[in-house]
Design a protein around this motif. Sequence first.
Motif, PDB file in Angstrom:
ATOM      1  N   THR A 179      11.146  -2.941   5.580  1.00  0.00           N
ATOM      2  CA  THR A 179      11.069  -4.392   5.723  1.00  0.00           C
ATOM      3  C   THR A 179       9.651  -4.956   5.730  1.00  0.00           C
ATOM      4  O   THR A 179       9.451  -6.062   5.249  1.00  0.00           O
ATOM      5  CB  THR A 179      11.765  -4.838   7.028  1.00  0.00           C
ATOM      6  N   LEU A 180       8.695  -4.243   6.285  1.00  0.00           N
ATOM      7  CA  LEU A 180       7.352  -4.793   6.426  1.00  0.00           C
ATOM      8  C   LEU A 180       6.538  -4.610   5.145  1.00  0.00           C
ATOM      9  O   LEU A 180       6.608  -3.555   4.507  1.00  0.00           O
ATOM     10  CB  LEU A 180       6.622  -4.127   7.588  1.00  0.00           C
ATOM     11  N   PRO A 181       5.745  -5.596   4.759  1.00  0.00           N
ATOM     12  CA  PRO A 181       4.956  -5.461   3.531  1.00  0.00           C
ATOM     13  C   PRO A 181       3.798  -4.472   3.666  1.00  0.00           C
ATOM     14  O   PRO A 181       3.474  -3.780   2.709  1.00  0.00           O
ATOM     15  CB  PRO A 181       4.443  -6.872   3.274  1.00  0.00           C
ATOM     16  N   SER A 182       3.190  -4.384   4.844  1.00  0.00           N
ATOM     17  CA  SER A 182       2.079  -3.457   5.067  1.00  0.00           C
ATOM     18  C   SER A 182       2.319  -2.723   6.372  1.00  0.00           C
ATOM     19  O   SER A 182       2.493  -3.343   7.415  1.00  0.00           O
ATOM     20  CB  SER A 182       0.748  -4.198   5.149  1.00  0.00           C
ATOM     21  N   VAL A 183       2.311  -1.402   6.299  1.00  0.00           N
ATOM     22  CA  VAL A 183       2.602  -0.599   7.492  1.00  0.00           C
ATOM     23  C   VAL A 183       1.493   0.394   7.803  1.00  0.00           C
ATOM     24  O   VAL A 183       1.675   1.283   8.621  1.00  0.00           O
ATOM     25  CB  VAL A 183       3.945   0.149   7.350  1.00  0.00           C
ATOM     26  N   GLY A 184       0.362   0.264   7.169  1.00  0.00           N
ATOM     27  CA  GLY A 184      -0.763   1.143   7.467  1.00  0.00           C
ATOM     28  C   GLY A 184      -0.472   2.593   7.133  1.00  0.00           C
ATOM     29  O   GLY A 184       0.033   2.922   6.061  1.00  0.00           O
ATOM     30  N   MET A 185      -0.777   3.469   8.086  1.00  0.00           N
ATOM     31  CA  MET A 185      -0.647   4.910   7.847  1.00  0.00           C
ATOM     32  C   MET A 185       0.796   5.400   7.852  1.00  0.00           C
ATOM     33  O   MET A 185       1.052   6.567   7.578  1.00  0.00           O
ATOM     34  CB  MET A 185      -1.462   5.675   8.888  1.00  0.00           C
ATOM     35  N   LEU A 186       1.749   4.539   8.165  1.00  0.00           N
ATOM     36  CA  LEU A 186       3.157   4.913   8.055  1.00  0.00           C
ATOM     37  C   LEU A 186       3.549   5.090   6.588  1.00  0.00           C
ATOM     38  O   LEU A 186       4.487   5.806   6.270  1.00  0.00           O
ATOM     39  CB  LEU A 186       4.033   3.855   8.730  1.00  0.00           C
ATOM     40  N   ALA A 187       2.823   4.457   5.697  1.00  0.00           N
ATOM     41  CA  ALA A 187       3.058   4.602   4.258  1.00  0.00           C
ATOM     42  C   ALA A 187       2.376   5.878   3.780  1.00  0.00           C
ATOM     43  O   ALA A 187       1.166   6.009   3.864  1.00  0.00           O
ATOM     44  CB  ALA A 187       2.514   3.404   3.512  1.00  0.00           C
ATOM     45  N   VAL A 188       3.165   6.826   3.301  1.00  0.00           N
ATOM     46  CA  VAL A 188       2.620   8.091   2.823  1.00  0.00           C
ATOM     47  C   VAL A 188       2.802   8.215   1.319  1.00  0.00           C
ATOM     48  O   VAL A 188       1.891   8.573   0.594  1.00  0.00           O
ATOM     49  CB  VAL A 188       3.308   9.286   3.534  1.00  0.00           C
TER      50      VAL A 188
END
Length: 144
Positions: A91-100
């Motif tokens: 759902t979130l457009p930017s998730v920082g380091m959660l995006a791998v």
Amino acid sequence: MPAEPEPDEAAGGAATGRQHRYALWTRTTARPEGGGRAAGRDASAPARQWPILVVLGGVALGLVLTAADHFRAGAVLVGAALLVGAAMRFTLPSVGMLAVRSRFTDVITYLVLGTAIVLLALMAQPDPILDVPFLEDIIRFSVR
């Protein structure tokens, strides 16, 4: 002596059209889709990476519960933290380091692992909360 051909002509492109030439050596890796900061540059580092901190906090609390002899509750909390991570990644457009990886791969990975951990915790012996009738037959035929 003939003039050197233009780079576009040498690469097989037309003299007027431009053709994209890929770098021979990769110097950087592109960030995953949604891999930008979850908060602005003026926020502190933990505030910029709050999505992964939420997931890691849930996993840490689940491991503490498991170590405190509450196996089922701890394992369910670990799986639930991964499912929350999947929901945030979706759902979130930017998730920082959660995006791998790509958004699709991350969501599927978090969903599969979170669901498997929750289901295994609910089926754990003794006194399973979730009873799978054919599981005993599978074990009987595969082990014995």
